[in-house]
Motif scaffolding. Structure first.
Motif, PDB file in Angstrom:
ATOM      1  N   TYR A 146      -2.330   4.824   4.494  1.00 21.06           N
ATOM      2  CA  TYR A 146      -2.044   3.377   4.284  1.00 21.06           C
ATOM      3  C   TYR A 146      -0.656   3.261   4.051  1.00 21.06           C
ATOM      4  N   ASP A 147       0.085   2.360   4.871  1.00 22.72           N
ATOM      5  CA  ASP A 147       1.613   2.259   4.674  1.00 22.72           C
ATOM      6  C   ASP A 147       1.850   0.815   4.464  1.00 22.72           C
ATOM      7  N   ILE A 148       2.340   0.212   3.357  1.00 27.08           N
ATOM      8  CA  ILE A 148       2.245  -1.234   2.964  1.00 27.08           C
ATOM      9  C   ILE A 148       3.307  -1.818   3.981  1.00 27.08           C
ATOM     10  N   LYS A 149       4.557  -0.976   4.138  1.00 30.20           N
ATOM     11  CA  LYS A 149       5.595  -1.395   4.943  1.00 30.20           C
ATOM     12  C   LYS A 149       5.228  -1.726   6.344  1.00 30.20           C
ATOM     13  N   GLU A 193       2.259  -2.113   7.366  1.00 22.33           N
ATOM     14  CA  GLU A 193       1.098  -3.123   7.394  1.00 22.33           C
ATOM     15  C   GLU A 193       1.678  -4.762   7.280  1.00 22.33           C
ATOM     16  N   SER A 194       2.768  -4.765   6.724  1.00 16.39           N
ATOM     17  CA  SER A 194       3.557  -6.255   6.634  1.00 16.39           C
ATOM     18  C   SER A 194       3.953  -6.520   8.052  1.00 16.39           C
ATOM     19  N   LEU A 195       4.278  -5.474   8.980  1.00 15.84           N
ATOM     20  CA  LEU A 195       4.601  -5.851  10.295  1.00 15.84           C
ATOM     21  C   LEU A 195       3.635  -6.062  11.362  1.00 15.84           C
ATOM     22  N   LEU A 196       2.206  -5.583  10.899  1.00 17.50           N
ATOM     23  CA  LEU A 196       1.249  -5.782  11.906  1.00 17.50           C
ATOM     24  C   LEU A 196       0.994  -7.127  12.600  1.00 17.50           C
TER      25      LEU A 196
END
Length: 251
Positions: free
Chosen positions: A68-71, A73-76
């Motif tokens: 899991y990579d929140i950075k 994820e924000s671009l998905l």
């Protein structure tokens, strides 16, 4: 939180002097326009690979699921074209860079500020991305604002573009928005188009025009009634109606 209509609505990115000055003064990248574009492409490529790995795992769980990579994820939602990139771009070259990257990665895009939009009208009409113009009622605080003019909104609108106006609050306080629209009319924008630029057009750009932006059956019953042209500075609000209830009445 109860006032939020849609979340998330967009992802914000910046070109030009803002990231250059922010990171450059700390002697960090990006310090040039080339570095801004390069780092954005690099990040989007990483996000694409992250999304591909997720999809491969969903198709076959024998494929390893990425950590899991929140950075990323924000671009998905951006890569899936669920929300647009809101691009801070004043200069023409920055707008062209944003458009090239949007085409490269097949992204939705809005061009915000568009200070030099009047210099590349034909190109912007051809590309067709939503335009957000402003703040026009401000000083030329940096070199990329040297071509700042009140004429931009009218020129783009008269060319057939559905534009929105912004004060870039709190750079210019939000209550000045009708004044900015009135100044745009003074400098060539049609009155009805100026009204649309602060009502239905931004609602469309934000993807909330099913709820707000125009007076139609089925939309939120939020209405302001004026005693004169709402873009005239001496006009006064007579009624403010929210959810069909009168919350303000001029005595």
């Amino acid at each position: 939180d109860k006032m939020v209509i849609k979340n998330p609505v967009a992802s914000k990115i910046a070109f030009g002097e803002n990231p250059k000055s922010c990171y450059g003064q700390e002697e960090k990248a990006p310090q040039t326009r080339m570095a801004i574009a390069a780092m954005l492409r690099e990040t989007l490529k990483e996000a694409e690979e992250y999304l591909d790995a997720i999809l491969m795992h969903e198709e076959d769980d024998e494929n390893e699921k990425p950590d899991y990579d929140i950075k990323m994820e924000s671009l998905l939602p951006v890569l899936r074209k669920e929300i647009p990139f809101k691009v801070h771009a004043h200069r023409a070259d920055d707008m062209f860079t944003a458009i090239r990257i949007a085409k490269e990665f097949d992204l939705k895009l809005t061009l915000d500020h568009c200070t030099e939009g009047h210099l590349i009208v034909d190109d912007l009409v051809e590309e067709g991305y939503p335009l957000v113009v402003g703040p026009s009622l401000s000083e030329r605080s940096k070199i990329e604002l040297r071509n700042l003019t009140f004429d931009t909104a009218g020129i783009l609108s008269n060319a057939g573009m559905e534009i929105s106006l912004t004060t870039d609050h709190p750079v210019i306080p939000l209550p000045y928005l009708p004044i900015c629209a009135g100044i745009a009319v003074k400098h060539g924008m049609k009155l009805d188009k100026a009204i649309e630029s602060i009502t239905i057009n931004p609602a469309k750009t934000l993807g909330i025009d099913n709820r707000v932006g125009s007076i139609e059956i089925g939309k939120d019953a939020d209405i302001v009634i004026w005693d004169n042209n709402p873009l005239e500075i001496q006009s006064n609000v007579i009624y403010t109606i929210i959810d069909g209830k009168v919350v303000y009445k001029k005595i």
